[in-house]
Design a protein around this motif. Structure first.
Motif, PDB file in Angstrom:
ATOM      1  N   ASN A  47       0.818  -1.210   0.000  1.00 29.81           N
ATOM      2  CA  ASN A  47       0.000   0.000   0.000  1.00 29.81           C
ATOM      3  C   ASN A  47       0.853   1.262   0.000  1.00 29.81           C
ATOM      4  O   ASN A  47       0.464   2.276  -0.568  1.00 29.81           O
ATOM      5  N   ARG A  82      -0.333  -3.582  -9.520  1.00 34.00           N
ATOM      6  CA  ARG A  82      -0.532  -4.486  -8.389  1.00 34.00           C
ATOM      7  C   ARG A  82      -1.813  -5.287  -8.527  1.00 34.00           C
ATOM      8  O   ARG A  82      -2.706  -4.948  -9.286  1.00 34.00           O
ATOM      9  N   PHE A  84      -4.712  -7.280  -5.732  1.00 33.86           N
ATOM     10  CA  PHE A  84      -5.154  -7.097  -4.355  1.00 33.86           C
ATOM     11  C   PHE A  84      -5.401  -8.438  -3.689  1.00 33.86           C
ATOM     12  O   PHE A  84      -5.877  -9.381  -4.313  1.00 33.86           O
ATOM     13  N   ARG A  88     -10.088  -7.150  -5.988  1.00 36.90           N
ATOM     14  CA  ARG A  88     -10.874  -5.943  -6.226  1.00 36.90           C
ATOM     15  C   ARG A  88     -11.079  -5.739  -7.716  1.00 36.90           C
ATOM     16  O   ARG A  88     -10.560  -4.804  -8.305  1.00 36.90           O
ATOM     17  N   LEU A  89     -11.844  -6.629  -8.309  1.00 40.19           N
ATOM     18  CA  LEU A  89     -12.157  -6.459  -9.731  1.00 40.19           C
ATOM     19  C   LEU A  89     -13.289  -5.452  -9.868  1.00 40.19           C
ATOM     20  O   LEU A  89     -13.968  -5.129  -8.898  1.00 40.19           O
ATOM     21  N   PHE A  90     -13.501  -4.979 -11.090  1.00 40.21           N
ATOM     22  CA  PHE A  90     -14.675  -4.145 -11.360  1.00 40.21           C
ATOM     23  C   PHE A  90     -15.803  -5.121 -11.651  1.00 40.21           C
ATOM     24  O   PHE A  90     -16.018  -5.544 -12.777  1.00 40.21           O
ATOM     25  N   GLU A  92     -19.059  -5.392 -11.822  1.00 41.19           N
ATOM     26  CA  GLU A  92     -20.216  -5.264 -12.703  1.00 41.19           C
ATOM     27  C   GLU A  92     -19.813  -4.996 -14.153  1.00 41.19           C
ATOM     28  O   GLU A  92     -20.658  -4.666 -14.977  1.00 41.19           O
ATOM     29  N   LEU A  93     -18.534  -5.074 -14.447  1.00 37.79           N
ATOM     30  CA  LEU A  93     -18.087  -4.855 -15.822  1.00 37.79           C
ATOM     31  C   LEU A  93     -17.611  -6.181 -16.405  1.00 37.79           C
ATOM     32  O   LEU A  93     -17.334  -7.131 -15.681  1.00 37.79           O
ATOM     33  N   ILE A 101      -9.504  -1.335 -18.730  1.00 38.83           N
ATOM     34  CA  ILE A 101      -9.276  -0.276 -17.739  1.00 38.83           C
ATOM     35  C   ILE A 101      -7.842  -0.358 -17.218  1.00 38.83           C
ATOM     36  O   ILE A 101      -7.211   0.660 -16.955  1.00 38.83           O
ATOM     37  N   GLY A 102      -7.324  -1.586 -17.115  1.00 37.85           N
ATOM     38  CA  GLY A 102      -5.920  -1.726 -16.730  1.00 37.85           C
ATOM     39  C   GLY A 102      -5.013  -0.966 -17.683  1.00 37.85           C
ATOM     40  O   GLY A 102      -3.989  -0.411 -17.291  1.00 37.85           O
ATOM     41  N   TYR A 148     -19.504 -11.031 -17.066  1.00 37.49           N
ATOM     42  CA  TYR A 148     -19.250 -10.093 -15.991  1.00 37.49           C
ATOM     43  C   TYR A 148     -18.200 -10.683 -15.057  1.00 37.49           C
ATOM     44  O   TYR A 148     -18.250 -11.871 -14.737  1.00 37.49           O
ATOM     45  N   ARG A 150     -17.844 -10.549 -12.036  1.00 36.41           N
ATOM     46  CA  ARG A 150     -18.418 -11.123 -10.820  1.00 36.41           C
ATOM     47  C   ARG A 150     -18.793 -12.593 -11.004  1.00 36.41           C
ATOM     48  O   ARG A 150     -18.815 -13.366 -10.060  1.00 36.41           O
ATOM     49  N   ASN A 151     -19.141 -12.954 -12.247  1.00 31.14           N
ATOM     50  CA  ASN A 151     -19.618 -14.320 -12.476  1.00 31.14           C
ATOM     51  C   ASN A 151     -18.504 -15.325 -12.714  1.00 31.14           C
ATOM     52  O   ASN A 151     -18.766 -16.498 -12.940  1.00 31.14           O
ATOM     53  N   ARG A 164      -5.294  -7.937 -15.608  1.00 27.88           N
ATOM     54  CA  ARG A 164      -5.614  -6.519 -15.545  1.00 27.88           C
ATOM     55  C   ARG A 164      -4.385  -5.711 -15.145  1.00 27.88           C
ATOM     56  O   ARG A 164      -4.119  -4.639 -15.710  1.00 27.88           O
ATOM     57  N   ALA A 165      -3.616  -6.221 -14.184  1.00 29.00           N
ATOM     58  CA  ALA A 165      -2.410  -5.507 -13.758  1.00 29.00           C
ATOM     59  C   ALA A 165      -1.386  -5.463 -14.892  1.00 29.00           C
ATOM     60  O   ALA A 165      -0.689  -4.464 -15.071  1.00 29.00           O
TER      61      ALA A 165
ATOM     62  N   ARG B 226     -15.109   4.175 -19.447  1.00 28.36           N
ATOM     63  CA  ARG B 226     -14.587   3.057 -18.662  1.00 28.36           C
ATOM     64  C   ARG B 226     -13.970   3.559 -17.368  1.00 28.36           C
ATOM     65  O   ARG B 226     -14.089   2.910 -16.332  1.00 28.36           O
ATOM     66  N   GLU B 233     -17.204   1.340  -9.629  1.00 26.11           N
ATOM     67  CA  GLU B 233     -17.068  -0.027  -9.141  1.00 26.11           C
ATOM     68  C   GLU B 233     -16.103  -0.121  -7.964  1.00 26.11           C
ATOM     69  O   GLU B 233     -16.374  -0.809  -6.998  1.00 26.11           O
ATOM     70  N   ASP B 234     -14.950   0.507  -8.084  1.00 25.61           N
ATOM     71  CA  ASP B 234     -13.952   0.391  -7.035  1.00 25.61           C
ATOM     72  C   ASP B 234     -12.903   1.472  -7.216  1.00 25.61           C
ATOM     73  O   ASP B 234     -12.021   1.380  -8.065  1.00 25.61           O
ATOM     74  N   ALA B 237      -9.137   0.395  -6.711  1.00 22.82           N
ATOM     75  CA  ALA B 237      -8.621  -0.383  -7.835  1.00 22.82           C
ATOM     76  C   ALA B 237      -8.461   0.514  -9.064  1.00 22.82           C
ATOM     77  O   ALA B 237      -7.496   0.378  -9.824  1.00 22.82           O
ATOM     78  N   MET B 241      -5.061   1.268 -11.307  1.00 23.38           N
ATOM     79  CA  MET B 241      -4.952   1.013 -12.741  1.00 23.38           C
ATOM     80  C   MET B 241      -4.531   2.270 -13.499  1.00 23.38           C
ATOM     81  O   MET B 241      -4.575   2.318 -14.718  1.00 23.38           O
ATOM     82  N   GLN B 373     -26.225 -14.910 -16.860  1.00 23.01           N
ATOM     83  CA  GLN B 373     -25.530 -13.707 -16.371  1.00 23.01           C
ATOM     84  C   GLN B 373     -26.505 -12.589 -16.153  1.00 23.01           C
ATOM     85  O   GLN B 373     -26.434 -11.860 -15.199  1.00 23.01           O
TER      86      GLN B 373
END
Lengths: 256, 380, 289
Positions: A47, A82, A84, A88-90, A92-93, A101-102, A148, A150-151, A164-165, B226, B233-234, B237, B241, B373
């Motif tokens: 951190n 980094r 986590f 800590r993913l996004f 809902e995307l 986004i990365g 998504y 989350r799924n 993503r990193a 995005r 969302e976070d 994070a 990024m 989904q």
């Protein structure tokens, strides 16, 4: 000049000294492990390195540039990415958007370009797409690109965090317990992947992990922390044999 | 920029491969600007046609419906623009009426004191017509710009505030704006500002409706959008990024408040009268309700909810007539409906999806795994 | 005096620890129950104002109003909040707005939109304290408000129930794992909050005898501003927040900027939050990573 240089970094929360006088120097292409019992201050070091916390004392440099006063996104721009510990993913995307986004810093254009769909927009978005799919392919996630985040099953979420990193195109990758919750098969696969991405992208990797098999298996150097202090460092073999480390992990040896 | 440059053979070997099928490559036949111009021309032609038609349909009471349709358009602009701040960037703002008020009053001020007297010097004819519409555009855009400036100022505290704190600050901001307007005599103070010429009509309102939806739609499918979504969302994070969350939050506020200001300017030039009471926080609530009811983050949801909530009170007029009462039960029923709707669909009518995604699901055209989904998305 | 009533409402707003836009409207409901009950009592009391009986009646009216609002608070929680407990927070915010609209417009529909005069049950007279002149009303209001504030403070910090309430507000899930009947605690919290809003409503109506269905909007909003100013979830903070707002408001009200008074509470709020993002006494807790 080392890629990452941390000198005598100390951070206190109220009366608690979470990390004291931590010193570390890393070169390109190095794979370094950070181990220690829970609450030893490992994640706190991450951190601080990523600008979430500001150390009370000490200095930190990336490529010779001080990062103590930098905001997290500025440090990311210097090539530090980094993952986590508590994923800590996004959520809902989509998986694909997570990776895009990365790569945020690399696909920039103005809002006007985005609205008018200029050539600049198309070019940047095409590159974003290619890069993201390529990274997903490394982790066998390309077939799930449109789901998504989350799924995803747990293991895939961990892999997606690394993908993503990597989209940040870092020079230094910080992995916070990448094998947590993975089974043995997944862990050994992850070890291979870590080696693979290190070689392919020319990364330096600093990894926090409780799984000794992974740490001992891939790290060239290991730092052991306990109560915020570095109690040992060296090659896996050195550390394994160090009585102080054994004590920290197992308690004091019984007198025979 | 460090770390950003790709070195040949450094791992990105598929660098020059054609983009995969997930993204549609730009049409090879038409350059982007030509294709967009054609779409724009078609859209404007449809608007002119609809506007012409609405003016001439020989149905009794059409004027009443035309008025509702125009106000509906303004509500759509407000809802879609607030959705950028609340739904996409996840910054809970309750101050939209304030931004609208700034745009409305500034645009009206320009027209009443500068533009209208100038236009009136010209004899009626094409020249005056062109000048009038051109100056309307200028007034509305400048109104939007001033609202955007306010959005910038309000966006700044949002960098440090979260949730309830931001909500109450934005609400307070809206009230401060209203109180200040109440104290500026030049623009009518509590009496209201009257004498605004009726320059905005169906065409202008729906033109900006289209522009608003286009902006919102294309932004959210770009790196800017995005970044908004990542912040929602976070936030931590997102920073990790490389997203400058400060910059993008303020950006969301600027874009959202600009469009709210535009809606205000159009509102002023359609209603021909402004009063500070029109921009109480109840108006902000109304817009928030539209956004949440439609489904936070769903653009078509905001549009659908704006349409429903504009027509609902009008439809309830029938109930009032039916009850033969002098008292007005419309708002009571409205509030009950609101509670019931929120209880039955807490995620809003459409959730985070768009209208056609929801419809397609019903027709079973989406493969099974994606349908699952979709269901998962519904869960709060 | 106004400020003092505001405290009472503030204290209640804090207890809930979430934006409850309907709170000011429950306050309105309370004063209307008092209005109708008081009106009925006045018609049947044949001018006994000032006797012991009138005091009993006044207390009974307040109790009735508290019960009515408490019941409403219970229903409100049961119908509009509990089903949404696991939904996004914003959903319960919208239902709160819905309930608020329902009370405001329902109030206009049932009670009529015009202001009404609150009946006099106890004769009003002046009292002289040295150089200060006040009325017996103000003293009554003050005493009752202090009693209820002390009671609230005692409930929140001095009872088992209060501890459970604070636990639930701190962490709902952990509290429920510790065997706290969270549903019941939240229900009762809503009832207490609503009953206290009724007290504030009656006291307000007594000291400022005009009431109307929209009278709750501003006090409710200001109570929330005070709560945020003090730091959400901090009772003394809300009191100090209310005090600051009250003092500066009356100061500005007396100056040549009096027209800006309605905006003052918000200007102070924004000014303070810019420097202390979690309010005056709130602890700023950066998110755990």
């Amino acid at each position: 000049m080392p890629l990452l240089e941390v000198k005598d970094v100390t951070i206190r929360f109220g009366g608690l000294t979470a990390v004291s006088e931590f010193t570390l120097s890393m070169d390109t292409h190095e794979l370094v492990g950070l181990i220690g019992p829970n609450g030893a201050g490992k994640t706190t070091i991450f951190n601080m390195l990523t600008g979430v916390y500001r150390p009370n004392e000490g200095e930190m440099f990336v490529d010779g540039q001080s990062i103590v006063d930098n905001k997290p996104y500025e440090i990311t721009a210097l090539g530090v990415a980094r993952t986590f510990q508590n994923i800590r993913l996004f959520k809902e995307l989509t998986v694909l958007d997570n990776v895009k986004i990365g790569g945020h810093m690399h696909y920039k254009y103005s809002s006007a370009s985005a609205v008018l769909h200029t050539n600049r927009f198309h070019k940047a978005e095409d590159i974003a797409e290619v890069d993201a799919v390529e990274l997903l392919r490394i982790f066998n996630l390309d077939s799930r690109a449109q789901q998504y985040a989350r799924n995803l099953p747990y293991g895939d979420q961990r892999r997606l965090e690394i993908a993503r990193a990597l989209a940040v195109r870092p020079k230094l990758l910080l992995l916070d317990e990448p094998a947590a919750g993975l089974n043995t098969g997944e862990t050994s696969e992850l070890m291979e992947k870590i080696h693979e991405i290190r070689d392919r992208f020319g990364l330096a990797i600093l990894v926090i992990e409780h799984n000794m098999e992974l740490v001992m298996g891939i790290c060239e150097r290991i730092f052991v922390l306990n109560f915020g202090k570095t109690i040992a460092q060296g090659t896996p073999d050195d550390v394994r044999a160090n009585p102080v480390v054994i004590e920290a992990y197992l308690g004091e040896p019984a007198e025979v | 920029m460090a770390g950003g440059q790709r070195v040949a053979g450094s791992g990105w070997e598929n660098r020059d491969a054609p983009p995969p099928a997930t993204r549609h490559p730009p049409s090879a036949r038409l350059p982007w600007w030509l294709r967009d111009l054609i779409y724009a021309a078609v859209f404007i032609a449809i608007l002119i046609g609809a506007s012409y038609g609405l003016d001439r349909i020989p149905i009794g009471g059409i004027a009443y419906y035309r008025r509702i349709i125009v106000l509906m358009g303004i509500n759509i602009i407000l809802a879609v623009s607030l959705n950028i701040i609340n739904g996409h960037a996840g910054q809970f703002s309750l101050g939209h009426a304030g931004f609208m008020a700034i745009g409305a009053y500034f645009a009206a001020f320009l027209t009443v004191f500068y533009f209208a007297p100038y236009v009136n010097k010209f004899p009626e004819g094409t020249e005056q017509w062109l000048l009038q519409n051109g100056l309307l555009l200028v007034a509305v855009l400048l109104g939007g710009a001033l609202a955007a400036l306010a959005g910038y100022i309000v966006g700044l505290p949002s960098l440090r505030l979260r949730g309830d704190y931001l909500a109450i600050v934005t609400l307070g901001f809206g009230e401060i704006i209203r109180v200040f307007i109440l104290n500026i005599n030049k623009i009518g103070a509590a009496r209201g500002l009257s004498g605004i010429p009726n320059w905005a009509d169906f065409f202008w309102v729906y033109l900006f409706c289209g522009i608003t939806i286009l902006i919102s739609w294309r932004l959210v499918r770009s790196s800017v959008g995005r970044a908004f979504l990542a912040i929602r969302e976070d936030q931590i994070a997102a920073e990790a990024m490389g997203v400058d969350t400060t910059k993008y939050k303020v950006k969301a506020f600027i874009i959202g408040s600009f469009l709210a200001g535009v809606a205000g300017g159009l509102f002023a030039h359609y209603m021909m009268y402004l009063n500070p009471e029109m921009f109480r926080f109840l108006k902000s609530f109304e817009v928030v309700v539209m956004v949440v009811l439609g489904g936070l983050g769903s653009i078509s949801g905001s549009v659908v909810a704006a349409i429903i909530l504009t027509f609902l009170p009008e439809g309830l007029r029938e109930v009032k007539d039916f009850l033969h009462t002098n008292k007005d039960p419309r708002m009571v029923i409205y509030s009950i409906l609101l509670i019931v709707l929120m209880l039955t669909r807490p995620q809003g009518l459409l959730g985070r999806r768009e209208l056609w995604q929801v419809l397609a699901r019903r027709k079973d055209t989406i493969p099974t795994d994606e349908r699952d989904q979709g269901d998962a998305t519904d869960r709060p | 005096m106004q400020t003092f009533l505001q405290y009472l409402l503030n204290g209640i707003a804090v207890g809930a620890k979430l934006i409850n836009f309907a709170h000011g409207d429950v306050f309105m409901l309370g004063s209307f129950v008092g209005f109708y009950a008081g009106g009925w009592a006045a018609r049947h009391m044949n001018n006994q104002a000032g006797t012991l009986m009138s005091w009993v009646v006044a207390a009974a009216i307040m109790l009735l109003s508290m019960i009515a609002c408490g019941l409403f608070g219970y229903l409100n929680e049961r119908i509009a909040y509990r089903p949404l407990r696991n939904a996004p927070r914003i959903a319960s915010l919208i239902t709160a707005i819905g309930v608020s609209f329902f009370l405001e417009y329902g109030g206009q529909f049932v009670f009529g939109p015009d202001p009404k005069f609150f009946p006099t049950l106890i004769e009003k007279h002046l009292i002289q304290f040295g150089t200060i002149t006040t009325t017996n009303y103000q003293i009554i209001v003050l005493v009752v408000a202090v009693i209820f504030m002390a009671l609230l403070q005692y409930i929140v910090y001095g009872t088992r129930f209060g501890r459970a309430m604070r636990a639930v507000s701190f962490n709902f899930e952990t509290a429920s794992l510790m065997g706290i009947p969270t549903d019941r605690i939240i229900s009762i919290t809503f009832m207490i909050g609503s009953a206290l809003a009724a007290v504030a409503g009656i006291l307000f109506a007594v000291s400022y005898p005009k009431i109307d269905p929209l009278m709750g909007i501003m006090p409710g909003l200001k109570a929330f501003v005070a709560a945020v100013l003090g730091g959400i979830g901090n009772v003394p903070g809300a009191v100090v927040g209310g005090l600051i707002i009250g003092i500066i408001e009356s100061f500005v009200g007396g100056s040549r900027f009096s027209n800006f008074t309605p905006a003052i509470a918000f200007i102070i709020l924004i000014g303070i939050l810019l420097f202390r993002p979690s309010g005056l006494f709130g602890k700023y807790e950066p998110e755990k990573v």
